[in-house]
Write a protein that holds these residues in place. Sequence first.
Motif, short mmCIF file in Angstrom:
data_model
loop_
_atom_site.label_atom_id
_atom_site.label_comp_id
_atom_site.label_asym_id
_atom_site.label_seq_id
_atom_site.Cartn_x
_atom_site.Cartn_y
_atom_site.Cartn_z
N GLU A 99 -11.90 14.74 9.59
CA GLU A 99 -10.84 13.74 9.73
C GLU A 99 -10.26 13.76 11.13
O GLU A 99 -9.97 14.82 11.68
CB GLU A 99 -9.74 14.04 8.71
N ARG A 130 -1.79 7.45 0.06
CA ARG A 130 -3.23 7.28 0.27
C ARG A 130 -3.50 6.57 1.59
O ARG A 130 -3.85 5.39 1.61
CB ARG A 130 -3.83 6.46 -0.87
N PRO A 131 -3.40 7.27 2.71
CA PRO A 131 -3.62 6.62 4.00
C PRO A 131 -5.11 6.44 4.31
O PRO A 131 -5.97 7.12 3.75
CB PRO A 131 -3.00 7.60 4.99
N VAL A 132 -5.39 5.51 5.21
CA VAL A 132 -6.74 5.29 5.70
C VAL A 132 -7.00 6.31 6.80
O VAL A 132 -6.18 6.48 7.71
CB VAL A 132 -6.90 3.86 6.25
N VAL A 133 -8.14 7.02 6.74
CA VAL A 133 -8.48 8.02 7.74
C VAL A 133 -9.85 7.72 8.32
O VAL A 133 -10.72 7.17 7.65
CB VAL A 133 -8.45 9.45 7.17
N LYS A 134 -10.04 8.08 9.58
CA LYS A 134 -11.33 7.95 10.25
C LYS A 134 -12.02 9.31 10.23
O LYS A 134 -11.38 10.33 10.47
CB LYS A 134 -11.14 7.55 11.71
N ARG A 164 0.84 -1.19 0.00
CA ARG A 164 0.00 0.00 0.00
C ARG A 164 0.88 1.24 0.00
O ARG A 164 1.92 1.28 0.65
CB ARG A 164 -0.89 0.03 1.24
N TYR A 185 -16.94 6.98 10.03
CA TYR A 185 -16.77 6.48 8.67
C TYR A 185 -15.28 6.27 8.46
O TYR A 185 -14.46 6.99 9.04
CB TYR A 185 -17.25 7.51 7.63
N VAL A 186 -14.91 5.30 7.62
CA VAL A 186 -13.51 5.05 7.30
C VAL A 186 -13.36 5.18 5.80
O VAL A 186 -14.16 4.63 5.04
CB VAL A 186 -13.09 3.63 7.76
N THR A 187 -12.36 5.94 5.36
CA THR A 187 -12.12 6.14 3.94
C THR A 187 -10.63 6.34 3.69
O THR A 187 -9.84 6.37 4.62
CB THR A 187 -12.92 7.36 3.43
N ARG A 188 -10.26 6.45 2.42
CA ARG A 188 -8.88 6.73 2.04
C ARG A 188 -8.85 8.13 1.43
O ARG A 188 -9.83 8.56 0.83
CB ARG A 188 -8.40 5.74 0.99
N LYS A 189 -7.73 8.82 1.61
CA LYS A 189 -7.61 10.13 0.99
C LYS A 189 -6.26 10.25 0.33
O LYS A 189 -5.29 9.59 0.73
CB LYS A 189 -7.82 11.25 2.00
#
Length: 54
Positions: A52, A7-11, A3, A22-26
């Motif tokens: 975030e 593009r980290p995973v953020v809450k 990975r 919600y959990v997403t990537r940015k």
Amino acid sequence: MARSTARPVVKLKPTAGTGVTYVTRKNRLNDPDRLVLRKYDQVAGAHVEFREER
């Protein structure tokens, strides 16, 4: 394939303070600041801003 750190995973936590997440990537290159999205909060029953969390 590994990975990317671009593009980290953020809450995302709500401004309403209900505790829903919600959990997403940015993309860190396009959005270096904290991400703010307007999403549906199931507990509040309305669309609220989610910010975030770090």
